[in-house]
Design an enzyme around this catalytic site. Structure first.
Site, PDB file in Angstrom:
ATOM      1  N   ARG A   7       0.813  -1.239   0.020  1.00  0.00           N
ATOM      2  CA  ARG A   7       0.087   0.124   0.004  1.00  0.00           C
ATOM      3  C   ARG A   7       0.724   1.268   0.085  1.00  0.00           C
ATOM      4  O   ARG A   7       0.519   2.224  -0.738  1.00  0.00           O
ATOM      5  CB  ARG A   7      -0.873  -0.070   1.243  1.00  0.00           C
ATOM      6  CG  ARG A   7      -2.069  -1.096   1.152  1.00  0.00           C
ATOM      7  CD  ARG A   7      -3.246  -1.163   2.233  1.00  0.00           C
ATOM      8  NE  ARG A   7      -2.352  -1.418   3.558  1.00  0.00           N
ATOM      9  CZ  ARG A   7      -2.725  -1.439   4.657  1.00  0.00           C
ATOM     10  NH1 ARG A   7      -3.921  -0.877   4.894  1.00  0.00           N
ATOM     11  NH2 ARG A   7      -1.892  -1.661   5.672  1.00  0.00           N
ATOM     12  N   ASN A  25      -6.280  -2.793   1.829  1.00  0.00           N
ATOM     13  CA  ASN A  25      -6.229  -4.298   1.708  1.00  0.00           C
ATOM     14  C   ASN A  25      -7.757  -4.820   1.973  1.00  0.00           C
ATOM     15  O   ASN A  25      -8.512  -4.088   2.776  1.00  0.00           O
ATOM     16  CB  ASN A  25      -5.579  -4.733   2.856  1.00  0.00           C
ATOM     17  CG  ASN A  25      -3.939  -4.902   2.749  1.00  0.00           C
ATOM     18  OD1 ASN A  25      -3.756  -4.612   1.607  1.00  0.00           O
ATOM     19  ND2 ASN A  25      -3.216  -4.805   3.801  1.00  0.00           N
TER      20      ASN A  25
END
EC number: 6.2.-.-
Length: 785
Positions: A7, A25
């Site tokens: 990320r 996520n």
């Protein structure tokens, strides 16, 4: 794969390209919502997403869905954002534990850094993962780090997308993280200052230098450690651990230390330095160094040494000043599972160690060290555990719509496999299920994986052997869940595993499979172990095999090589006739006190003497003939391993094209209505002639290896032509023999066959769960393989 810094990588990339949106996520992986200035920028983003990824990340698939015009939303205000994880159905995995990255190694070595000498330093590019996780999503609350609240400095790193510790779930420092201490075998804490040391790790290093044995709590379990050059310490460790002969693993500070004891190729160096940091089997240097030579008890009878590099900050600090290796063997008594918690270590390891180096970060999941080797120019896993599990393999083409399968593997070197297309999740090495503690660990780990990956199987696959513990559990589970049970023949599973290891498509047709191992339950009810099979994922038929020989005493034959020698000689010539022709047989070490007359009566009457085509037992018989552990072995495969080590001393070039300096022994073929049998009788005749004429044992061992490899390859070539097949697939534990593997590959490829061999999963029984899963997925539940 969660926990790899993906990320923040997306965040950096989006901001560099001037994009807006967010990333998070969820159970399906990573979800990115992107508003790019134009299509060119969007294309560049997707391209760089694939090519410029974090060290531990892996992209299996990238799905790109443009926002429909009728549902178009305005771009969000502000910067590109990282938002909280979503809890949905799980389809991602946990990344394996990874060795300390260079940046963290620099942190713990710098006096000015607040993590100086802190043994739990990590970031998104390294550190514990599977060993500390209990659930998905991989967030701190679902790990054993949940009990350590972050201090303000660590919290700032954790929340800063520009920091390499952004959302590093095990992030910690001396102010807020786990603590380390040293205690004696009576449980009393030791003061490092009283020992003249700055901290517990320095004190532990001093104790090791003084010849002490330490139990050390690491990443996935405990190690027992001592100075590998201290003969007395190594001998004491063997005595305490009740491990008479099995080689000890070694840990060295760096490659330079290793090179004093081993030869080291660029491929081997790369494998040692990979994020998985496995134990790598390396060729021992001869002559060994005279200064700081290894104790002779490190790897008796072996030509290789198992080395690894320090893979955690604790290990880096411990070995920082060591110019010689440390023994770093599993923290257990022989054949037991590795200890993982402090209470267990105080009970089980205190009698074995002089002191214990402990910490208060719980190990939730046991992980043995992985073992690998470079053979025939390729890295190959011999044990798949820390650093590799539970990274998924992808199903081959044709299995993307396969039903979910739970496959429970074999009895020895057990692993299990969850098929959840497109993933194949092979567990870490669990061990031999005939040990009760290992069986309990197997059941706990299976429960964890099913919960961790929310796996709901629609069928269960087991080995067809009626008495395997994993198979018994599978039958019980199938009954409880009312699921179809697929019983898979052992050697079919071996061949399916090597097909999957090489991404062999479901509709790619059949191969000729050569499966060589100790034994497995055959389709005809006999014990197989040297098989030539026509196989694909759906079907398997036996075309040729090693001539069956009785196993006198059943399971005892696997532990007492002399039994196999008598059985082979008696089957070929009759024992008394053979002794009359080759009197040296009676003088072989270990046979004088053996109850040979009783064994011969057992063989002649067929009492407790099941017939088997086992390759492993043939190797045991050869080893016994050369006086290698004739009476009894101390660990599985010992006689065969020492036979190979002996042969390699006579091997011209121990590599792909290596050959013995003598001719290989001949084998014959027996044609039967059921298929072809490879008969070792001519080999035994030539070998016993050499033995009687005083030919050196190393030459005899090498001639056997060369002759056996040639006989197998020639037979495979002839059968392949007859069957119209052009691919040979090699599997089974006997193909962990380097001479056999490299010789068969070289000869078969030189003759025009395509050869498939193992790389990502072990050739031994540690890989068969993978094959079971795919066979079960390709099988009609109303039938069995």
């Amino acid at each position: 794969m969660q926990g790899v810094g993906f990320r923040p990588h997306v965040w950096h990339l989006a901001n560099r390209l001037g994009c807006l949106g967010d990333v998070r996520n969820d159970g399906d992986g990573v979800l990115i919502r992107l508003w790019a200035p134009d299509s060119t920028t969007a294309d560049a983003f997707c391209q760089r997403l694939r090519t410029d990824i974090p060290p531990l990340a892996r992209i299996d698939a990238l799905e790109r869905n443009p926002q429909p015009a009728e549902k178009s939303q305005p771009p969000p205000a502000g910067e590109f954002r990282i938002i909280a994880s979503a809890t949905t159905e799980v389809h991602t995995g946990v990344v394996p534990d990874a060795t300390t990255c260079p940046a963290c190694a620099t942190d713990i070595a710098a006096r000015s850094n607040r993590r100086y000498r802190y043994p739990f330093t990590n970031c998104t590019h390294c550190g514990p993962r599977l060993s500390i996780v209990r659930a998905i999503p991989y967030d701190r609350a679902n790990t054993s780090m949940a009990r350590f609240p972050l201090c303000p400095d660590c919290l700032a790193e954790y929340n800063n997308p520009a920091d390499r510790r952004f959302h590093a779930q095990p992030n910690a420092c001396p102010s807020c993280g786990p603590k380390l201490w040293l205690e004696d075998s009576d449980g009393q804490r030791l003061d490092p200052a009283a020992l003249g040391c700055q901290d517990a790790i320095a004190a532990a290093s001093e104790m090791l230098a003084g010849g002490r044995i330490l139990a050390i709590k690491g990443i996935g379990g405990f190690h027992l450690a001592c100075d590998a050059t201290n003969h007395q310490a190594v001998a004491r460790l063997r005595q305490r651990k009740a491990r008479d002969a099995k080689p000890f693993a070694l840990m060295a500070r760096d490659l330079a230390v290793m090179r004093r004891y081993c030869t080291l190729s660029p491929q081997e160096a790369a494998l040692l330095q990979s994020p998985a940091a496995p134990i790598v089997l390396l060729e021992a240097r001869h002559p060994a160094p005279t200064r700081a030579a290894l104790a002779p008890g490190i790897a008796p009878g072996q030509a290789s040494l198992g080395f690894m590099l320090p893979y955690s900050p604790l290990h880096l600090l411990l070995l920082a000043h060591w110019e010689q290796p440390l023994v770093m063997t599993s923290g257990n008594r022989s054949d037991e599972p590795q200890a993982i918690d402090n209470t267990e270590a105080r009970t089980r390891l205190a009698p074995l160690a002089d002191a214990l180096l402990l910490h208060d970060r719980d190990i939730l999941n046991r992980l043995d060290d992985s073992v690998a080797r470079v053979d025939a120019g390729q890295p190959r896993l011999l044990r798949r555990a820390r650093g590799f599990a539970p990274a998924p393999l992808l199903v081959p083409d044709g299995f993307h719509d396969a039903p979910p399968v739970l496959a429970l593997g074999g009895e020895l070197k057990n692993t299990f496999c969850l098929l959840d297309a497109p993933r194949l999740i092979l567990s870490q090495h669990l061990g031999d299920l005939d040990e009760p503690a290992t069986l309990r660990a197997f059941e706990r780990t299976l429960k964890l994986y099913r919960e961790l990956f929310q796996h709901q199987p629609s069928r269960i696959a087991i080995d067809r052997h009626p008495d395997y513990r994993g198979s018994t559990l599978g039958r019980r589970l199938a009954a409880e869940l009312a699921l179809p049970l697929i019983e898979v023949q052992h050697h079919h599973a071996h061949i399916a595993a090597v097909l999957a290891d090489n991404a062999w498509a479901r509709d790619a047709g059949s191969v000729l499979g050569l499966a060589l191992d100790g034994l497995g339950h055959g389709k005809d009810g006999t014990l197989w172990g040297g098989e030539l099979l026509r196989a694909n994922y759906q079907d398997c038929s036996r075309l040729a095999w090693l001539r069956p020989t009785p196993l006198p005493g059943g399971d005892r034959a696997a532990k007492e090589p002399w039994r196999n020698l008598i059985a082979h000689i008696h089957t070929a010539f009759g024992w008394e006739q053979a002794c009359a022709q080759w009197p040296a047989l009676r003088r072989l070490p270990g046979l004088a006190e053996a109850p040979i007359p009783a064994l011969l009566r057992m063989l002649d009457a067929g009492i407790n003497s099941p017939r088997s085509s086992s390759t492993g037992r043939l190797f045991d018989a050869l080893a016994a003939a050369l006086g290698l552990h004739t009476k009894e072995i101390a660990y599985e495969g010992q006689a065969a391993m020492e036979l190979e080590a002996l042969a390699r001393t006579d091997w011209n070039i121990p590599g792909t094209k290596g050959q013995s300096t003598g001719d290989g022994y001949p084998f014959a073929r027996l044609h039967t209505p059921e298929g072809i049998q490879l008969d070792p009788t001519p080999m035994w005749q030539a070998l016993l002639n050499d033995l009687s004429h005083g030919v050196p044992p190393a030459r005899i061992a090498a001639r056997f290896h060369q002759g056996f490899a040639t006989a197998l390859t020639d037979l495979s070539l002839d059968v392949a032509r007859e069957q119209g097949l052009d691919t040979l697939a090699l599997s089974g534990g006997s193909f962990q023999n380097r001479i056999l593997l490299t010789s068969v590959i070289h000869q078969a490829e030189s003759a025009g066959l395509r050869v498939l061999s193992h790389h990502q999963v072990p050739a031994n029984d540690g890989g068969i769960a993978l094959g079971q899963a795919l066979i079960a997925a390709a099988t009609n539940p109303l039938t069995t393989s």
